[in-house]
Design a protein around this motif. Sequence first.
Motif: not given
Length: 397
Positions: A178-189
Amino acid sequence: MSDLQVRPRPASMGEPAARGRFGEFGGGYVPESLVPTCHEVEDAFRDAWRDPGFRSALDTLLAAHAGRPTPLTPAWRLSAELGVTLLLKREDLTHTGSHKINNVLGQALLARRMGRPRLIAETGAGQHGVATATAAALLGLRATVFMGERDVERQALNVFRMRVLGAEVVPVRTGSRTLKDATSEAMRHWVGATADAYYCVGSVVGPHPYPWMVREFQRVIGDEARRQCAAELGSGVPDLVVACVGGGSNAAGTFAGFVDTSARLVGVEADGGASVSRGRVGVLHGARSLFLQDDDGQISEAHSVAPGLDYPGVGPEHAYLRDLGRARYHTVSDAEAVGAALRLARTEGIIPALESAHAVAWVIRAAEAGELEPGSTVLLTLSGRGDKDLTALMELM
């Protein structure tokens, strides 16, 4: 990473204190490789915000493309049923269907000013992703949007809209998807893409300067509403100002227009994502704030029927407003939110986003419980329209 220097400020919702602090909250807890990038974004925003040309270009886009100002709509029938005067700030009537476009147009202009040809974004309900894809198409930029796999499934229409607009949508299959994991992945990218990409954060979360910058881009909601209330009410100040809170950008933008008045500020969270009401101080996605955590300090999963409220934390300025007592935060269940969406639809002909329906539900509950003075004036921000949630409503009805 940033230190924890604390320099309290009054609840003016002005510029944060040193190192992006709102009391003990905020800051810039990012990998060392992102520290120069965050400083560059802050310097660029300060320069742009002082530039009349930038402000004029943004105002033009907000008017000509997003459709501002949005109207202030009296909810006549529901007001009569509740014994209050309920005024709806109609962010659902913006182009793309939510308040997200206000912030995204500002950040996309900033990205172009900084020479960044690509936008990175995270999205939950899909509205920020759609707004990012829209702004990228408008300004000749590319867009990469990270979205939790569960949200991709339940917001298929918004995923299709993003792809039609030319954005790359990346499903995130880790964690709760969900949103938490999407945010984490966006920051890693973002860590590996700072040379050509700008991270377009969707709410008043993340490392400094994003909570402050996003609030300033969303302040247009509160500033407009205050002028409109002056015309509608004479005094210009409602008794209550109410908005739903996930990360909290529509509420922050609305509150900013009334924080220096006598209006009571009320934020409404999803019961399963009540980080202000039940969270503890911690650090996530670059900022110190209130987050849902277990006894070991691990971030807990949030749940809401509204994907945009499915986040286990809140923007640091909301945590600060709570500590000051300037804003109060309440929770609403999934069932209450769905019931409120249907009630607004059947009394006013407006189908709200399920996120916004949480704010409507709290007003209904408070009025019917006698917690609002009869005749009170209530300004409520409808942060988005309910088109994206019709499939979910069909399944729930």
